[in-house]
Design an enzyme around this catalytic site. Structure first.
Site, PDB file in Angstrom:
ATOM      1  N   LYS A 164       4.663 -11.701  -3.002  1.00 56.70           N
ATOM      2  CA  LYS A 164       3.486 -10.842  -2.736  1.00 56.70           C
ATOM      3  C   LYS A 164       2.284 -11.294  -3.572  1.00 56.70           C
ATOM      4  CE  LYS A 164       0.915  -7.658  -1.094  1.00 56.70           C
ATOM      5  NZ  LYS A 164       0.292  -6.646  -1.877  1.00 56.70           N
ATOM      6  N   GLU A 171      -4.964 -14.252  -0.118  1.00 52.35           N
ATOM      7  CA  GLU A 171      -5.928 -13.227   0.344  1.00 52.35           C
ATOM      8  C   GLU A 171      -7.276 -13.386  -0.389  1.00 52.35           C
ATOM      9  OE1 GLU A 171      -4.156  -9.157   0.596  1.00 52.35           O
ATOM     10  OE2 GLU A 171      -5.663  -8.665  -0.902  1.00 52.35           O
TER      11      GLU A 171
HETATM   12  N1  LIG Z   1      -3.897   0.045  -1.485  1.00 56.01           N
HETATM   13  C1  LIG Z   1      -3.383  -1.129  -1.057  1.00 56.01           C
HETATM   14  O1  LIG Z   1      -3.960  -1.831  -0.193  1.00 56.01           O
HETATM   15  C2  LIG Z   1      -2.078  -1.616  -1.591  1.00 56.01           C
HETATM   16  C3  LIG Z   1      -1.546  -1.128  -2.772  1.00 56.01           C
HETATM   17  N2  LIG Z   1      -0.338  -1.616  -3.226  1.00 56.01           N
HETATM   18  C4  LIG Z   1       0.255  -1.122  -4.461  1.00 56.01           C
HETATM   19  O2  LIG Z   1       0.897   0.128  -4.181  1.00 56.01           O
HETATM   20  C5  LIG Z   1       0.850   0.973  -5.331  1.00 56.01           C
HETATM   21  C6  LIG Z   1       0.152   2.272  -4.956  1.00 56.01           C
HETATM   22  O3  LIG Z   1      -1.139   1.938  -4.500  1.00 56.01           O
HETATM   23  P1  LIG Z   1      -2.098   3.004  -3.795  1.00 56.01           P
HETATM   24  O4  LIG Z   1      -1.300   3.949  -2.980  1.00 56.01           O
HETATM   25  O5  LIG Z   1      -3.186   2.211  -3.169  1.00 56.01           O
HETATM   26  O6  LIG Z   1      -2.682   3.749  -5.090  1.00 56.01           O
HETATM   27  P2  LIG Z   1      -3.272   5.230  -5.148  1.00 56.01           P
HETATM   28  O7  LIG Z   1      -4.053   5.264  -6.419  1.00 56.01           O
HETATM   29  O8  LIG Z   1      -3.916   5.602  -3.873  1.00 56.01           O
HETATM   30  O9  LIG Z   1      -1.970   6.134  -5.314  1.00 56.01           O
HETATM   31  C7  LIG Z   1      -1.162   6.140  -6.443  1.00 56.01           C
HETATM   32  C8  LIG Z   1      -0.487   7.494  -6.496  1.00 56.01           C
HETATM   33  O10 LIG Z   1       0.474   7.466  -7.564  1.00 56.01           O
HETATM   34  C9  LIG Z   1       0.414   8.731  -8.194  1.00 56.01           C
HETATM   35  N3  LIG Z   1       0.999   8.581  -9.524  1.00 56.01           N
HETATM   36  C10 LIG Z   1       0.484   7.916 -10.580  1.00 56.01           C
HETATM   37  N4  LIG Z   1       1.340   7.985 -11.634  1.00 56.01           N
HETATM   38  C11 LIG Z   1       2.402   8.719 -11.204  1.00 56.01           C
HETATM   39  C12 LIG Z   1       3.603   9.144 -11.818  1.00 56.01           C
HETATM   40  N5  LIG Z   1       3.880   8.849 -13.090  1.00 56.01           N
HETATM   41  N6  LIG Z   1       4.476   9.866 -11.090  1.00 56.01           N
HETATM   42  C13 LIG Z   1       4.195  10.181  -9.800  1.00 56.01           C
HETATM   43  N7  LIG Z   1       3.073   9.815  -9.170  1.00 56.01           N
HETATM   44  C14 LIG Z   1       2.188   9.094  -9.866  1.00 56.01           C
HETATM   45  C15 LIG Z   1      -1.052   9.112  -8.188  1.00 56.01           C
HETATM   46  O11 LIG Z   1      -1.231  10.500  -8.382  1.00 56.01           O
HETATM   47  C16 LIG Z   1      -1.464   8.638  -6.808  1.00 56.01           C
HETATM   48  O12 LIG Z   1      -1.318   9.648  -5.829  1.00 56.01           O
HETATM   49  C17 LIG Z   1       0.103   0.167  -6.413  1.00 56.01           C
HETATM   50  O13 LIG Z   1       1.034  -0.519  -7.198  1.00 56.01           O
HETATM   51  C18 LIG Z   1      -0.724  -0.811  -5.588  1.00 56.01           C
HETATM   52  O14 LIG Z   1      -1.080  -1.966  -6.312  1.00 56.01           O
HETATM   53  C19 LIG Z   1       0.386  -2.548  -2.526  1.00 56.01           C
HETATM   54  C20 LIG Z   1      -0.108  -3.046  -1.351  1.00 56.01           C
HETATM   55  C21 LIG Z   1      -1.380  -2.662  -0.812  1.00 56.01           C
HETATM   56  O1  LIG Z   2      -2.098  -5.786  -2.301  1.00 55.50           O
HETATM   57  C1  LIG Z   2      -3.119  -5.461  -1.760  1.00 55.50           C
HETATM   58  C2  LIG Z   2      -3.522  -6.018  -0.452  1.00 55.50           C
HETATM   59  O2  LIG Z   2      -2.653  -7.006  -0.023  1.00 55.50           O
HETATM   60  C3  LIG Z   2      -3.981  -4.469  -2.448  1.00 55.50           C
HETATM   61  O3  LIG Z   2      -5.027  -3.976  -1.662  1.00 55.50           O
HETATM   62  C4  LIG Z   2      -4.499  -5.034  -3.738  1.00 55.50           C
HETATM   63  O4  LIG Z   2      -5.147  -4.020  -4.482  1.00 55.50           O
HETATM   64  C5  LIG Z   2      -5.462  -6.212  -3.518  1.00 55.50           C
HETATM   65  O5  LIG Z   2      -5.641  -6.929  -4.703  1.00 55.50           O
HETATM   66  P1  LIG Z   2      -6.967  -6.748  -5.581  1.00 55.50           P
HETATM   67  O6  LIG Z   2      -7.081  -5.256  -5.888  1.00 55.50           O
HETATM   68  O7  LIG Z   2      -6.725  -7.543  -6.823  1.00 55.50           O
HETATM   69  O8  LIG Z   2      -8.117  -7.238  -4.743  1.00 55.50           O
END
Ligand SMILES: NC(=O)C1=CN([C@@H]2O[C@H](COP(=O)(O)OP(=O)(O)OC[C@H]3O[C@@H](n4cnc5c(N)ncnc54)[C@H](O)[C@@H]3O)[C@@H](O)[C@H]2O)C=CC1
Ligand SMILES: O=C(CO)[C@H](O)[C@H](O)COP(=O)(O)O
Length: 294
Positions: A164, A171
């Site tokens: 990833k 990306e």
């Molecule tokens: N947004 C994206 O495009 C992508 C994100 N990711 C990864 O997925 C994960 C989540 O990302 P998002 O959903 O975008 O972030 P987000 O910030 O939208 O959601 C994170 C959630 O985790 C909760 N949280 C934080 N600490 C916590 C804890 N100790 N216990 C329970 N809940 C907790 C927060 O309240 C929040 O609702 C991250 O590791 C991110 O890097 C992976 C692929 C794509």
């Molecule tokens: O994993 C992802 C998309 O594939 C997330 O959107 C990620 O946050 C992108 O990386 P960066 O925040 O460093 O631009």
């Protein structure tokens, strides 16, 4: 299948819905009570039948570490933890070891698809022992896109997040290339409609892609991106890709440059270009511009 999901933000919230739509029973926990199905992580664990599966989808680093530490205390032998966040792949072995001391399995899952995953499915890059990966097959099947691709068991623990990370490095470089081409097109007088050039590229060209489609969507919302400041954050994946390249002596000029372009975007002025200007002035008497506003 029954699954616990920790972290119900942009990713976890939609993943809960996609899993439920596929007939799975999902119990979600988030520190934000508005999103959560249960009051505490302990409640989530107590409501799952053994052997339990808990998918962690919280920000990488301290939040993920905190959740895994708590799960290590709450779960029992034969249970499995999946880290689906964008964790640094070097954290995975540590997490697997911490959990395996208590007989708990660990799988790392790199997830791609962003906020579109609910509709399109999530591409999954998975690392871990076959026994645990196989146990999770129904969950992977529900999350992945339809069709033959979008899932790989990439190797041992850490391989999913490593794959990833490289995906995200690519990306970065792809986005940088589209962004540079867009800026150049906008800079010349001879091209009347940059947005339509981008749109035309969506069919038949060598450079058509989902990112290009999303660029067109962004230009449809704001034709010259006038509403945005030219500032881009990063969440670690690009840096770790460059670090891995250095560790393995693999040249990554495009990915590295795209990471550094993001750093440059955060500066109002360029300290290094002050030095370049000063040196050109010193050796060649070349003109410099004053920092003081006229
Ligand atoms: N947004 C994206 O495009 C992508 C994100 N990711 C990864 O997925 C994960 C989540 O990302 P998002 O959903 O975008 O972030 P987000 O910030 O939208 O959601 C994170 C959630 O985790 C909760 N949280 C934080 N600490 C916590 C804890 N100790 N216990 C329970 N809940 C907790 C927060 O309240 C929040 O609702 C991250 O590791 C991110 O890097 C992976 C692929 C794509
Ligand atoms: O994993 C992802 C998309 O594939 C997330 O959107 C990620 O946050 C992108 O990386 P960066 O925040 O460093 O631009």
């Amino acid at each position: 299948m029954q699954i616990g999901l920790v972290g119900l933000g942009k990713m976890g919230g939609n993943m809960r819905e996609r899993l439920r739509n596929a007939g799975h029973t999902v119990i979600g926990y988030d520190t934000d009570p508005e999103k959560s199905d249960v009051a505490t992580l302990a409640d989530l664990v107590n409501q799952l039948e053994a052997p339990r599966t808990v998918w962690v989808m919280v920000p990488a680093g301290d939040p993920t570490q905190h959740v895994i530490d708590r799960l290590a205390d709450l779960l029992k032998p034969y249970d499995t933890v999946v880290d689906g966040g964008n964790s640094r792949w070097t954290d995975d072995e540590k997490h697997a070891e911490e959990l395996s001391k208590r007989g708990i399995g660990f799988v790392d899952a790199g997830v791609s698809g962003g906020v579109w995953g609910l509709k399109n499915g999530y591409a999954l890059m998975v690392g871990g022992e076959k026994e645990y990966v196989d146990r999770l097959r129904p969950v992977f099947e529900a999350l992945k896109p339809e069709g033959p691709y979008g899932f790989v068991h990439a190797g041992k623990v850490g391989a999913g997040h490593f794959a990833k990370m490289v995906h995200n490095g690519i990306e970065y470089a792809m986005m940088q290339a589209y962004a540079e081409g867009w800026e150049l097109l906008e800079a010349v007088d001879s091209v009347d409609n940059v947005r339509e050039v981008f749109r035309s590229w969506q069919d038949g060209t060598v450079i058509r892609s989902w990112l290009l489609d999303l660029a067109v969507d962004a230009l449809d919302e704001d034709e010259h991106l006038e509403e945005l400041r030219g500032y881009a954050q990063d969440s670690g994946e690009g840096r770790w890709t460059v670090e891995a390249a250095i560790d393995n002596s693999v040249p990554l000029p495009a990915i590295t440059a795209s990471l550094f372009s993001r750093f440059a975007s955060r500066q109002d002025d360029s300290p290094q270009m002050k030095m370049i200007a000063a040196l050109r002035n010193q050796f060649g008497g070349h003109a410099v511009e004053s920092a003081k506003k006229a």
